[in-house]
Design an enzyme around this catalytic site. Structure first.
Site, PDB file in Angstrom:
ATOM      1  N   GLU A 106       0.584  -1.427  -0.021  1.00  0.00           N
ATOM      2  CA  GLU A 106       0.088  -0.149  -0.005  1.00  0.00           C
ATOM      3  C   GLU A 106       0.783   1.373   0.052  1.00  0.00           C
ATOM      4  O   GLU A 106       0.450   2.212  -0.539  1.00  0.00           O
ATOM      5  CB  GLU A 106      -1.048  -0.146   1.380  1.00  0.00           C
ATOM      6  CG  GLU A 106      -2.026  -0.975   1.289  1.00  0.00           C
ATOM      7  CD  GLU A 106      -3.110  -0.955   0.152  1.00  0.00           C
ATOM      8  OE1 GLU A 106      -3.297   0.169  -0.416  1.00  0.00           O
ATOM      9  OE2 GLU A 106      -3.546  -1.805  -0.111  1.00  0.00           O
ATOM     10  N   SER A 122     -59.750 -15.795  31.101  1.00  0.00           N
ATOM     11  CA  SER A 122     -59.658 -16.160  32.253  1.00  0.00           C
ATOM     12  C   SER A 122     -58.353 -16.325  32.969  1.00  0.00           C
ATOM     13  O   SER A 122     -58.433 -16.634  34.178  1.00  0.00           O
ATOM     14  CB  SER A 122     -60.371 -17.610  32.126  1.00  0.00           C
ATOM     15  OG  SER A 122     -61.915 -17.457  32.146  1.00  0.00           O
TER      16      SER A 122
END
Length: 714
Positions: free
Chosen positions: A87, A359
């Site tokens: 690089e 219920s």
């Protein structure tokens, strides 16, 4: 002539001064503009957060970018050199820009008539990746140069290289050299070889093209080129280069297994972090936190898999939905939460969606409060009659009414009329106050809340949290998804330390547990199979658009270790989308989840200083009675009464005498089938009868007719 020479000399001096002045202005501008463009917060690289379950095992990572920043000292020297070689080979020589590379790039750009080549140093790439967009324009390039020069002024070369390697993209959602090392080689970056370092260095130029997974041949070709460059630049010997080039890529890709069963739980963790600890989702994704959760991974996965099976859903089509949540009885931590059969991340989470509870509300809104207020006991008789309360007339599901039933039986067989009657007796506000104490705050004011008839409803999480109170001996603890949050520095920034609050006494809770066990053993929750103690309550609501259709079906209950709630139904119920059966399906689903997760075989333990709830006394009619005179000592007569005694020796028998038309309670005996009346008068004309008495319900049963004693029995 002298004037001409002087004039010629003056012009270069002016040009030189102007050039120096412009250079100074340019330098000052670079310094000023560079600092103006640089946002130092962007230099702080984000780290993924991880979620670990109750056993300390990582179950998920939260990140915007999968990144694990490391220090430059942890990156092997030859790995760093691989990136420098390919690089920016003059990285340690330039001050942010490489004149030779820039010249070459400009020359090629001119030939191409536009911006085609980067010519960027590592510092410039860092500037571009962190601060700028990736478009190729001369303006962006100028900014890049300015920022790069300033970065070189402010940071050492090693620090710049560290930041660069930590922000590089390596494909497959992986950012940074450490995360890449984990992903491609399943090892720490400090353990990478020079060959492996070159494999990684080959990727960033074109992460897809040079992916060692997708295109191993292309990656190997570029890797070998990089190894050759390292040899050319003196980082490794020719022998080392040839040896490394002869190696395979050596991948050991970390398996990124998909775990959809965790998605709904993770979303609830993120929500709690935001709501309870003011830590935003964005912060969690970037902060590098360790989030410890009370999750039971096995239970979570089991619940997810079982709930996907279509046989559990009695819908009109295959799209009926479901949700489940399970809570640890000791801590109140949520061990499993399933937001839907095919839940997707950030989707509609049914764990927190409200529904009509039916219920399942009876123990919470009616019977628990009734016992705690000491107005009724488990075997108190409640009215079981068809009656109206204003314009509200509750009906039993089977339209059968017994006049009176015990609280225990009313719960076991889920009778509606006694529940509404009891709530009316204790008061709606009393019932609501207990609901609120259990984490359910509702605006409803009517008696219909006894049957779960609410304006909005409750969520599975709320319902499980409320039932957990009974399992925790009457102490309510708000369910939680986060045990603690630890930051990158090891500091605990959030810690769950909520203390529970007393809602019901231990005695009330134990009595409720015993009654709810009967629901499972012989009541409405017998569907399915479960080995071990289980207490719970079913619930369902009707869809009025179709006869016999069910809208919401529930089971909420608990074992000695875990409390849970399961809901099923449709997100939107209509004439084409409804359940064709009720609560037996979520009951079976609940039991099967726990069974397949290995959560069986546990037995409830009665708390200290709590009385055991006796089994119900079931009186049978006493139909036969004999009364005879017998001789005793001194020639006195004794009347001997005998009757058919109950098998349950807790039954009490009342002895009544009728003399001259006046009935009197003479005495009572417990557990016996005989009674003697000494010093009897042969001519009194008295007659006797036996009536069984239930000490639990405080009610008499069916007794005998009156019988007169006989002097001589045949």
């Amino acid at each position: 002539m002298f004037k001409i020479k002087k004039k010629k000399l003056f012009i270069p001096i002016i040009i030189l001064v102007l050039t120096a002045f412009l250079a100074l202005i340019g330098y000052i501008s670079i310094i000023f503009l560079g600092h103006y463009v640089i946002d130092e917060k962007k230099l702080i690289l984000h780290a993924s957060s991880k979620i670990v379950d109750q056993n300390g095992d990582e179950v998920a990572s939260l990140y915007t970018e999968n990144r694990e920043p490391v220090s430059i000292n942890e990156i092997p020297k030859q790995v760093r050199e691989a990136f420098i070689a390919v690089e920016d080979k003059r990285f340690y020589e330039h001050h942010g820009i490489d004149a030779k590379s820039v010249g070459r790039a400009v020359y090629r750009d001119i030939l191409a008539g536009g911006k085609v080549e980067g010519g960027s140093t590592i510092t410039q790439q860092l500037a571009k990746n962190i601060f700028l967009t990736h478009d190729k324009t001369f303006l962006r390039k100028t900014k890049e140069v300015i920022i790069a020069i300033n970065l070189e002024r402010d940071y050492s070369k090693d620090k710049l290289l560290e930041m660069y390697l930590n922000q590089l993209y390596f494909g497959h959602g992986v950012y940074g050299i450490q995360a890449a090392s984990h992903y491609y080689f399943n090892k720490e970056v400090k353990d990478l070889t020079v060959s492996e370092g070159a494999v990684l260095a080959a990727i960033p130029k074109a992460p897809s093209t040079y992916s060692p997974i997708l295109h191993p041949d292309k990656n190997k070709e570029r890797r070998d080129t990089i190894l050759g460059m390292m040899n050319d630049q003196g980082y490794i010997s020719a022998k080392e280069a040839v040896t490394a080039q002869g190696r395979t890529l050596g991948l050991h890709v970390k398996k990124q297994s998909e775990t959809p069963w965790f998605d709904s739980y993770i979303d609830l963790v993120i929500k709690e972090a935001e709501d309870k600890y003011s830590i935003s989702g964005e912060q969690l994704l970037q902060g590098g936190y360790t989030i410890k959760v009370p999750l039971d991974s096995k239970l979570q996965k089991t619940a997810y898999q079982v709930m996907k099976e279509g046989s559990y859903y009695p819908g009109t089509d295959q799209n009926a939905e479901g949700s489940a949540v399970f809570i640890n009885n000791k801590t109140g931590g949520v061990e499993a939460a399933i937001g839907g059969r095919d839940y997707t991340s950030k989707g509609y989470n049914r764990v927190t969606a409200v529904r009509q509870p039916g219920s399942t509300f009876k123990p919470l809104a009616v019977y628990g409060p009734a016992m705690q207020e000491k107005k009724f006991k488990p075997y108190s008789l409640l009215k079981d009659e068809l009656q109206s309360y204003g314009d509200y007339t509750p009906k039993n599901y089977d339209s059968r009414y017994e006049g009176e039933v015990t609280m225990s039986d009313a719960i076991t067989y889920s009778k509606n009329a006694p529940a509404v009657w009891t709530l009316n007796e204790i008061g709606v506000e009393t019932g609501k106050s207990y609901l609120k104490a259990n984490g359910i705050d509702i605006p409803d004011e009517g008696l219909a809340l006894a049957l779960g008839g609410l304006e909005k409803g409750v969520s599975p999480l709320q319902l499980a949290g409320a039932f957990h109170t009974f399992a925790a001996n009457g102490t309510y603890t708000e369910p939680f998804f986060i045990s603690s949050i630890i930051d990158e520095d090891g500091e605990t920034i959030a810690d769950h330390k909520e203390e529970g609050k007393r809602v019901f006494s231990k005695q009330t809770s134990w009595n409720m547990t015993r009654m709810l066990q009967q629901v499972v053993k012989k009541g409405t929750a017998t569907s399915g199979t479960y080995h071990g103690d289980l207490a719970g309550k079913t619930g369902s609501t009707s869809y009025t658009g179709v006869s016999g259709a069910t809208k919401d079906a529930w089971f909420a209950g608990y074992t000695p270790k875990i409390t849970g709630a399961v809901w099923m139904g449709y997100d939107k119920t209509d004439q084409n989308h409804y359940l064709k059966a009720g609560s037996s399906y979520p009951t079976r689903l609940f039991k099967d989840i726990l069974t397949q997760a290995g959560e069986t075989g546990h037995v409830f333990t009665k708390p200290k200083n709590v009385k055991e709830l006796e089994s119900p006394i079931e009186l049978k009619p006493v139909k036969t009675l004999t009364a005879d005179y017998t001789f005793k000592a001194a020639g006195l007569f004794t009347i001997e009464l005998k009757w058919d005694a109950q098998e349950d020796d807790r039954a009490v028998y009342r002895i009544y005498v009728n003399k001259d038309g006046e009935e009197t309670l003479l005495d009572s005996v417990e557990g016996k089938g005989s009674y003697e009346i000494p010093y009897a008068n042969l001519f009194s004309g008295a007659s006797y009868k036996i009536v069984p008495y239930n000490t639990q319900t405080k009610r008499e049963g069916e007794g005998t007719d009156y019988v007169q004693p006989k002097l001589f029995s045949s």
